[in-house]
Design an enzyme around this catalytic site. Sequence first.
Site, PDB file in Angstrom:
ATOM      1  N   GLU A  81      -0.292  10.834   2.732  1.00  0.00           N
ATOM      2  CA  GLU A  81       1.007  10.171   2.788  1.00  0.00           C
ATOM      3  C   GLU A  81       1.823  10.486   1.540  1.00  0.00           C
ATOM      4  O   GLU A  81       1.298  10.499   0.434  1.00  0.00           O
ATOM      5  CB  GLU A  81       0.823   8.649   2.881  1.00  0.00           C
ATOM      6  CG  GLU A  81       0.112   8.188   4.132  1.00  0.00           C
ATOM      7  CD  GLU A  81       0.954   8.370   5.404  1.00  0.00           C
ATOM      8  OE1 GLU A  81       2.174   8.582   5.262  1.00  0.00           O
ATOM      9  OE2 GLU A  81       0.382   8.311   6.501  1.00  0.00           O
ATOM     10  N   ARG A  91       3.729  -5.087  13.377  1.00  0.00           N
ATOM     11  CA  ARG A  91       3.971  -5.053  14.830  1.00  0.00           C
ATOM     12  C   ARG A  91       2.867  -5.828  15.553  1.00  0.00           C
ATOM     13  O   ARG A  91       3.069  -6.410  16.596  1.00  0.00           O
ATOM     14  CB  ARG A  91       3.992  -3.593  15.269  1.00  0.00           C
ATOM     15  CG  ARG A  91       4.562  -3.291  16.622  1.00  0.00           C
ATOM     16  CD  ARG A  91       4.649  -1.775  16.842  1.00  0.00           C
ATOM     17  NE  ARG A  91       3.516  -1.034  16.284  1.00  0.00           N
ATOM     18  CZ  ARG A  91       2.337  -0.899  16.895  1.00  0.00           C
ATOM     19  NH1 ARG A  91       2.122  -1.428  18.063  1.00  0.00           N
ATOM     20  NH2 ARG A  91       1.363  -0.214  16.319  1.00  0.00           N
ATOM     21  N   CYS A 144      -1.961  -0.512   5.886  1.00  0.00           N
ATOM     22  CA  CYS A 144      -2.186   0.736   5.139  1.00  0.00           C
ATOM     23  C   CYS A 144      -1.085   0.970   4.108  1.00  0.00           C
ATOM     24  O   CYS A 144      -1.363   1.264   2.944  1.00  0.00           O
ATOM     25  CB  CYS A 144      -2.302   1.933   6.095  1.00  0.00           C
ATOM     26  SG  CYS A 144      -3.884   1.956   6.946  1.00  0.00           S
ATOM     27  N   HIS A 167      -4.196   9.145   5.797  1.00  0.00           N
ATOM     28  CA  HIS A 167      -4.525   8.650   7.136  1.00  0.00           C
ATOM     29  C   HIS A 167      -5.399   9.666   7.876  1.00  0.00           C
ATOM     30  O   HIS A 167      -5.228  10.878   7.702  1.00  0.00           O
ATOM     31  CB  HIS A 167      -3.242   8.421   7.956  1.00  0.00           C
ATOM     32  CG  HIS A 167      -2.732   7.005   7.899  1.00  0.00           C
ATOM     33  ND1 HIS A 167      -1.512   6.671   7.360  1.00  0.00           N
ATOM     34  CD2 HIS A 167      -3.289   5.837   8.343  1.00  0.00           C
ATOM     35  CE1 HIS A 167      -1.343   5.352   7.464  1.00  0.00           C
ATOM     36  NE2 HIS A 167      -2.399   4.824   8.064  1.00  0.00           N
TER      37      HIS A 167
HETATM   38  N1  PCA Z   1      -4.883   1.548   9.776  1.00  0.00           N
HETATM   39  C1  PCA Z   1      -3.835   0.562   9.739  1.00  0.00           C
HETATM   40  C2  PCA Z   1      -4.387  -0.567   8.919  1.00  0.00           C
HETATM   41  C3  PCA Z   1      -5.835  -0.310   8.760  1.00  0.00           C
HETATM   42  C4  PCA Z   1      -6.040   1.058   9.234  1.00  0.00           C
HETATM   43  O1  PCA Z   1      -7.101   1.692   9.198  1.00  0.00           O
HETATM   44  C5  PCA Z   1      -2.504   1.101   9.258  1.00  0.00           C
HETATM   45  O2  PCA Z   1      -2.226   2.304   9.438  1.00  0.00           O
HETATM   46  O3  PCA Z   1      -1.710   0.343   8.691  1.00  0.00           O
END
Ligand code: PCA
Length: 215
Positions: A81, A91, A144, A167
Amino acid sequence: MKRSVLVTGFEPFGGDLLNPSEVIAVALEGRVISKHVIHAQVLPCVFGTSIDVLNDALNRYKPNLVICLGQAGGRAGITPERVAINIDDARIADNDANKPIDRPIVKGGPVAYFSTLPIKAITAALNKQKIVSSVSQTAGTFVCNHIFYALMHAITKTRSVRGGFVHVPWLPEQIKDKKGQPSMPIEVMIKGIETVIKVSLKTAKDKLVSAGAEH
Ligand code: PCA
């Protein structure tokens, strides 16, 4: 004290039974990569509490590098990111039934923080290994992004500590009833995150830790 890397992953959320980010973090616990020992910390998928657990781990391990991981279902590759923004806007409910809307993470804090990971060097190294990867321009506004912002807020003054958020996609077993959705085997994800760590440690030494420094 031995130099170390903190890798965090999230527990499953939204009714899921698995979260690949947790599986990766746990798999890397205790490994040594480029002379750094890896510490794993699983975070609750809960606004607020996750930050407390992260800050405890930062104090306990005093890592030189921090990689926070999370699941982004529907994405095809490993996505470092670029930027964390100062907003919670859920959401769906977190694992403690919180659903904040339009709420700043740190009241009066900066609008955003850039990752201090070498995001372009990471995607290049992963693509070279034939692992699908691209830079993501948004970590969303759920837990996240919340933890990414809190991490950068915590380490922003510590110029020697580099950190950011990555991610990862769904695991093959998570898409069985989701036709046409992308996934990635766990071994590939683990290998990919090892590469993320190696590249981040290599470029950490002589690069300026600021927005877009390596681009
Ligand atoms: N993904 C979520 C929260 C925890 C995770 O593994 C997110 O992208 O916010």
